[in-house]
Design a protein around this motif. Structure first.
Motif, PDB file in Angstrom:
ATOM      1  N   UNK A  39       0.831  -1.205   0.000  1.00 38.13           N
ATOM      2  CA  UNK A  39       0.000   0.000   0.000  1.00 38.13           C
ATOM      3  C   UNK A  39       0.854   1.240   0.000  1.00 38.13           C
ATOM      4  N   UNK A  40       0.282   2.349  -0.485  1.00 41.40           N
ATOM      5  CA  UNK A  40       1.008   3.620  -0.476  1.00 41.40           C
ATOM      6  C   UNK A  40       0.036   4.784  -0.401  1.00 41.40           C
ATOM      7  N   UNK A  41       0.456   5.836   0.270  1.00 43.96           N
ATOM      8  CA  UNK A  41      -0.202   7.140   0.141  1.00 43.96           C
ATOM      9  C   UNK A  41       0.601   7.918  -0.880  1.00 43.96           C
ATOM     10  N   UNK A  42      -0.101   8.515  -1.845  1.00 43.15           N
ATOM     11  CA  UNK A  42       0.620   9.264  -2.877  1.00 43.15           C
ATOM     12  C   UNK A  42      -0.131  10.554  -3.180  1.00 43.15           C
TER      13      UNK A  42
ATOM     14  N   UNK B  16      -5.174  -3.051   7.754  1.00 42.50           N
ATOM     15  CA  UNK B  16      -3.943  -2.730   8.500  1.00 42.50           C
ATOM     16  C   UNK B  16      -2.970  -1.921   7.640  1.00 42.50           C
ATOM     17  N   UNK B  17      -2.793  -2.363   6.390  1.00 41.67           N
ATOM     18  CA  UNK B  17      -1.873  -1.654   5.481  1.00 41.67           C
ATOM     19  C   UNK B  17      -2.355  -0.218   5.276  1.00 41.67           C
ATOM     20  N   UNK B  18      -3.666  -0.047   5.085  1.00 42.90           N
ATOM     21  CA  UNK B  18      -4.208   1.301   4.866  1.00 42.90           C
ATOM     22  C   UNK B  18      -3.964   2.181   6.104  1.00 42.90           C
ATOM     23  N   UNK B  19      -4.260   1.639   7.277  1.00 41.60           N
ATOM     24  CA  UNK B  19      -4.041   2.410   8.517  1.00 41.60           C
ATOM     25  C   UNK B  19      -2.564   2.789   8.683  1.00 41.60           C
ATOM     26  N   UNK B  20      -1.704   1.833   8.370  1.00 39.09           N
ATOM     27  CA  UNK B  20      -0.260   2.037   8.522  1.00 39.09           C
ATOM     28  C   UNK B  20       0.254   3.150   7.584  1.00 39.09           C
ATOM     29  N   UNK B  21      -0.166   3.103   6.312  1.00 39.41           N
ATOM     30  CA  UNK B  21       0.364   4.121   5.376  1.00 39.41           C
ATOM     31  C   UNK B  21      -0.207   5.503   5.687  1.00 39.41           C
ATOM     32  N   UNK B  22      -1.445   5.545   6.186  1.00 40.61           N
ATOM     33  CA  UNK B  22      -1.998   6.850   6.589  1.00 40.61           C
ATOM     34  C   UNK B  22      -1.156   7.412   7.736  1.00 40.61           C
ATOM     35  N   UNK B  23      -0.937   6.561   8.725  1.00 40.49           N
ATOM     36  CA  UNK B  23      -0.185   6.974   9.910  1.00 40.49           C
ATOM     37  C   UNK B  23       1.219   7.465   9.535  1.00 40.49           C
TER      38      UNK B  23
END
Lengths: 316, 316
Positions: free
Chosen positions: B18-21, B50-57
């Motif tokens: 996952x990534x935030x971009x 979990x991946x989504x929460x982690x990349x947001x954080x």
């Protein structure tokens, strides 16, 4: 509420047919004159304008109720620019046919090739009514096609999309007029079926086709129906290649419907059964189960109705 | 003006990335965990969350600046419904993966198959930047594809458009995993090239390939480069069929660009020269002159960048 009408022009090598029609596809007036292509660009343009004036006059529709004009023409052409680039049976060479007509009548004018116009016609008024994604193919002298994707005509980058007659379906097949080998058009068009039958007769194969002076796909269909094995085999092979072409279209476009028109489609059940059989062999079940393969619904007025539908689709 | 970001999720059989971009494609944060597909539907869904929460954080981005989430997954799937129908390496069966993620994060969530996501990625950030009509094909284990037409992803009726690996390019060719004969995938994928080479060795053909214990397309490319005639011939045949597939795509879609990615495209010049040669033989000049055939530009992050681009394209 004001009634709304459009004009459709079916521009062909031998005649120009025009109509005023309602948005429901009812033809209010219709007028046809010979093209007289040999008289040149300006003369043919003038004849198109005459047809437009004539159908407006005969329709008794108030002129400002006519919202646009659609023109279907043989290609290649540039629909975006409104230019006919060149075409064997018309005098136009890189000729902008849209501008002078637009200037004359002061309403939007849309140009497209006849296969695209037929596709739009089937989508708006014919077998493809209500579909968002459909492919129209015409199988007669040649094989051509048009696509309505996401509810709009899909033209591609150079307005040549759906040149499916020139899809390679047999790597080492016979040479096509386009220069390539094994095009669908060289194996499954009406012209190809006639040529393959003549070659069989010339080779001395034992067939009832040999009693005809002139053999076209019509005779092949007739003799196959009567039980001639050679004719049946020729037809089966050609329709197998048409089936491969349709299967590849379905695999590529995943359409709701493939509509087949043109002379060869008049062969009826024998054509559609074979194409369906090949498609079921060659496509994913999830795709062929969701793709209807059906004959074109528009008859003799298909050309002008297609031009009417083009005007309507582009006005929406 | 508020900054805008999206989240991309590349869902694979072995890992979830996952990534935030940003809307410019800059990756702000990235996180990868194993899929652990054997744990079942709910467990894998929880890991995606979990991946989504982690990349947001980790991104330190304010949560309301994140406008949407894109998920690229193996298919077949129903992009409109947000459902993964079934896929060999993931536990989901007719599972709506979009709804629970949308409910959790309260922003739009878009799902598409990985080939479509890769096509969008190339269109928004890669080799196809600025094109309106482009086809992406990936040639590796299998052959898949995606199309951006008129600036939007084209999915077709059942979300299976551009299954070009299953285009018939040799009527009586070898049987494909799909059950059909002569599919592009059975003749030109990396898997096919390896299989054809092993068959040549088993037949006892005189080739430097016979010294390898395990022969894949990699060894075929290497030995062909070193001058082994059998390897060269195998490659030439496979690339000829890939060329026919690309030619048929151009004839059907008339695109501005065909982008080729996947392991086989890493073969470089030998691949692109042969495909270009076949396309020039088989397509109308007006079409091939206007279609660029180029390698994919996105590298190792192609999956997650594709998912990011999906979120951006659908948010526009």
């Amino acid at each position: 509420m004001k009634n709304k009408y459009v004009i459709g022009i079916d521009l062909g090598g031998t005649k120009i047919c025009g109509a005023v029609a309602s948005f429901e596809g009812d033809i209010i007036s219709k007028y046809t004159i010979p093209t007289e292509a040999e008289e040149g660009e300006e003369a043919v343009l003038a004849r198109i304008i005459t047809v437009i004036e004539k159908v407006i006059e005969e329709s008794k529709v108030v002129e400002d109720e006519i919202v646009s004009i659609g023109i279907g023409s043989p290609g290649p052409l540039d629909a975006k620019e409104g230019k006919i680039i060149t075409t064997p049976n018309l005098p136009f060479k890189n000729f902008n046919i849209v501008k002078p007509i637009k200037d004359k009548f002061n309403i939007p004018v849309y140009l497209d090739n006849d296969a695209n116009a037929a596709a739009i016609g089937e989508n708006v008024f014919g077998a493809g009514k209500g579909t968002d994604n459909m492919i129209f193919i015409t199988v007669s002298t040649g094989i051509g096609g048009g696509a309505v994707l996401n509810g709009k005509i899909y033209r591609g980058n150079t307005c040549n999309a759906l040149e499916v007659g020139h899809m390679t379906v047999e790597r080492n097949g016979p040479r096509c007029n386009c220069g390539n080998y094994g095009c669908a058009e060289a194996l499954a068009s009406g012209t190809a079926i006639g040529r393959i039958a003549r070659e069989a007769v010339e080779r001395g194969e034992s067939t009832s086709l040999s009693r005809f002076e002139k053999i076209t796909s019509y005779e092949v269909f007739k003799e196959a129906e009567k039980g001639d094995a050679v004719a049946q085999n020729i037809l089966n092979e050609a329709l197998n290649y048409l089936g491969i072409c349709v299967a590849n279209i379905i695999t590529s476009f995943d359409p709701e419907m493939v509509i087949i028109g043109g002379g060869v489609s008049k062969g009826g059940t024998v054509v559609f059964n074979k194409v369906q059989e090949v498609v079921e062999q060659r496509c994913f079940r999830a795709m062929w189960e969701n793709t209807k393969i059906v004959p074109a619904a528009l008859g003799t007025d298909a050309g002008v109705i297609g031009a009417v539908a083009l005007a309507i689709m582009e006005s929406n």
